[in-house]
Design an enzyme around this catalytic site. Sequence first.
Site, PDB file in Angstrom:
ATOM      1  N   TYR A 140       0.825  -1.215   0.000  1.00  0.00           N
ATOM      2  CA  TYR A 140       0.000   0.000   0.000  1.00  0.00           C
ATOM      3  C   TYR A 140       0.856   1.259   0.000  1.00  0.00           C
ATOM      4  O   TYR A 140       0.396   2.324  -0.409  1.00  0.00           O
ATOM      5  CB  TYR A 140      -0.907   0.031   1.230  1.00  0.00           C
ATOM      6  CG  TYR A 140      -2.211  -0.730   1.062  1.00  0.00           C
ATOM      7  CD1 TYR A 140      -2.208  -2.104   0.849  1.00  0.00           C
ATOM      8  CD2 TYR A 140      -3.428  -0.080   1.134  1.00  0.00           C
ATOM      9  CE1 TYR A 140      -3.393  -2.805   0.705  1.00  0.00           C
ATOM     10  CE2 TYR A 140      -4.616  -0.770   0.996  1.00  0.00           C
ATOM     11  CZ  TYR A 140      -4.593  -2.132   0.779  1.00  0.00           C
ATOM     12  OH  TYR A 140      -5.776  -2.817   0.643  1.00  0.00           O
ATOM     13  N   LYS A 191       3.358 -15.236   1.983  1.00  0.00           N
ATOM     14  CA  LYS A 191       3.718 -16.051   0.821  1.00  0.00           C
ATOM     15  C   LYS A 191       5.234 -16.215   0.808  1.00  0.00           C
ATOM     16  O   LYS A 191       5.920 -15.725  -0.096  1.00  0.00           O
ATOM     17  CB  LYS A 191       3.211 -15.380  -0.466  1.00  0.00           C
ATOM     18  CG  LYS A 191       1.724 -15.557  -0.707  1.00  0.00           C
ATOM     19  CD  LYS A 191       1.329 -16.959  -1.192  1.00  0.00           C
ATOM     20  CE  LYS A 191       1.722 -17.186  -2.632  1.00  0.00           C
ATOM     21  NZ  LYS A 191       1.401 -18.584  -3.049  1.00  0.00           N
ATOM     22  N   ASP A 224      -2.534 -18.097   0.405  1.00  0.00           N
ATOM     23  CA  ASP A 224      -3.550 -18.706  -0.473  1.00  0.00           C
ATOM     24  C   ASP A 224      -4.221 -19.877   0.233  1.00  0.00           C
ATOM     25  O   ASP A 224      -5.437 -20.053   0.161  1.00  0.00           O
ATOM     26  CB  ASP A 224      -2.953 -19.108  -1.829  1.00  0.00           C
ATOM     27  CG  ASP A 224      -1.729 -20.012  -1.707  1.00  0.00           C
ATOM     28  OD1 ASP A 224      -1.118 -20.085  -0.618  1.00  0.00           O
ATOM     29  OD2 ASP A 224      -1.374 -20.651  -2.723  1.00  0.00           O
ATOM     30  N   ASP A 248      -6.329  -7.269   3.797  1.00  0.00           N
ATOM     31  CA  ASP A 248      -7.469  -6.651   3.126  1.00  0.00           C
ATOM     32  C   ASP A 248      -8.357  -7.732   2.524  1.00  0.00           C
ATOM     33  O   ASP A 248      -9.578  -7.729   2.692  1.00  0.00           O
ATOM     34  CB  ASP A 248      -6.951  -5.697   2.036  1.00  0.00           C
ATOM     35  CG  ASP A 248      -8.073  -5.000   1.305  1.00  0.00           C
ATOM     36  OD1 ASP A 248      -9.008  -4.522   1.983  1.00  0.00           O
ATOM     37  OD2 ASP A 248      -8.031  -4.935   0.059  1.00  0.00           O
ATOM     38  N   ASP A 252     -12.204  -9.396   4.050  1.00  0.00           N
ATOM     39  CA  ASP A 252     -13.473  -9.405   3.312  1.00  0.00           C
ATOM     40  C   ASP A 252     -14.048 -10.819   3.283  1.00  0.00           C
ATOM     41  O   ASP A 252     -15.252 -11.030   3.435  1.00  0.00           O
ATOM     42  CB  ASP A 252     -13.279  -8.931   1.855  1.00  0.00           C
ATOM     43  CG  ASP A 252     -13.594  -7.452   1.684  1.00  0.00           C
ATOM     44  OD1 ASP A 252     -13.341  -6.681   2.627  1.00  0.00           O
ATOM     45  OD2 ASP A 252     -14.086  -7.067   0.600  1.00  0.00           O
TER      46      ASP A 252
HETATM   47  C1  IPM Z   1     -10.442  -1.620   3.694  1.00  0.00           C
HETATM   48  C2  IPM Z   1     -10.645  -0.960   2.362  1.00  0.00           C
HETATM   49  C3  IPM Z   1      -9.500   0.007   2.102  1.00  0.00           C
HETATM   50  C4  IPM Z   1      -8.222  -0.809   2.032  1.00  0.00           C
HETATM   51  C5  IPM Z   1      -9.642   0.909   0.870  1.00  0.00           C
HETATM   52  C6  IPM Z   1     -10.927   1.700   0.893  1.00  0.00           C
HETATM   53  C7  IPM Z   1      -8.460   1.822   0.723  1.00  0.00           C
HETATM   54  O1  IPM Z   1     -10.789  -1.924   1.370  1.00  0.00           O
HETATM   55  O2  IPM Z   1     -10.302  -0.906   4.704  1.00  0.00           O
HETATM   56  O3  IPM Z   1     -10.444  -2.867   3.756  1.00  0.00           O
HETATM   57  O4  IPM Z   1      -7.896  -1.383   0.973  1.00  0.00           O
HETATM   58  O5  IPM Z   1      -7.529  -0.867   3.042  1.00  0.00           O
HETATM   59 MG    MG Z   2     -10.921  -3.911   2.112  1.00  0.00          MG
END
Ligand code: IPM
Ligand code: MG
Length: 357
Positions: A140, A191, A224, A248, A252
């Site tokens: 990032y 990884k 993975d 990240d 999710d």
């Molecule tokens: C998260 C989001 C952010 C990230 C974006 C909005 C920059 O996806 O907080 O998970 O990638 O960190």
């Molecule tokens: Mg995210």
Amino acid sequence: MPSLLLLPGDGIGPEVIEQVRRVSGWMTAHGNFHLELAERAFGGASYDANGTPLTQEAEAAALASDAVLMGAVGGPKWAGVARGDRPEAGLLRLRKAMDAFANLRPALCFEALADASSLKREFVAGLDILIVRELTSGVYFGEPRGIETLADGSRRGVDTQVYTEAEIERVARVAFDLARGRRNKVTSAEKSNVMETGVLWRDVVTRLHARDYADVELEHMLADNAAMQLVKAPKQFDVILTDNLFGDILSDEAAMLTGSLGMLPSAALSYAGKPGLYEPVHGSAPDIAGQGLANPLAAILSFGMALRWSLDRPDLEERLSAAVRAALDAGARTRDLGGSDTTQQMGDAVLKALAAQ
Ligand code: IPM
Ligand code: MG
């Protein structure tokens, strides 16, 4: 008096933060709780008003608060804006400025939602995972980065994944410390089979573990495989320690196991005494923004995390979590959870449950 800076941001951000205001107002009225609330434009909203997603003034206000709670940032409206001025760039700048390196993303399956998951109930009922994501380094922020045009006119994009030993060690320490208060197990995901940073990550975590945390169970897993294991047998995990990008993605995925991305709160912590940054894991959901359909629970639970980690009121966090559980048990469901309650009605259900305690 402790202070909380609200950054509603874009899309559904303002709607879900409005429900946090109501909850915090209820606590001020009934919980012997005093909180100084302030608010600033952030993300695309700030870009529209100020030409930048994060003004210096808003950044200074964040650093001077005890906690910062963000709603959501981004949306198609700002897709054409230069990358450094995009709403997401404001969020990355804020995380960096606050040195909020330890991102805690709990994935907790509420009993009432075990059937809302895309996995079978037996795999997710009682699920309680904590992802500890490194948040202020890695790909990032690594340099060089950019898109360049080559001599033949074609383009080449570059991102750089970079970690120092100190960056890995400080976030690993947080993961081990938190594991001790839970089921005492850390799974470190990287990884190391293909990445130099992965090799370093594994080495630093292994050494720290041997030196200071030998009582905690440590397991290394390729990222993975971790993604696969998360849907195969999620309950094998307790704390997952991982880098910025893998964190990240895995968060999710873990969120979806619990029924909806609309449920997951997060905390990004720095060192003791520094303000924490709290954000729902979900995005700005521009497709439903402004319609009162968003689930405010991730934002409300993020406020709960702020009560615990930055505002010295773990008792109120426990009450709030219990109220969210009670609201769900009573059948409150926004659309993402398969129901038809509005954002406001979900807020009502939480306030009602708080009042009934
Ligand atoms: C998260 C989001 C952010 C990230 C974006 C909005 C920059 O996806 O907080 O998970 O990638 O960190
Ligand atoms: Mg995210």
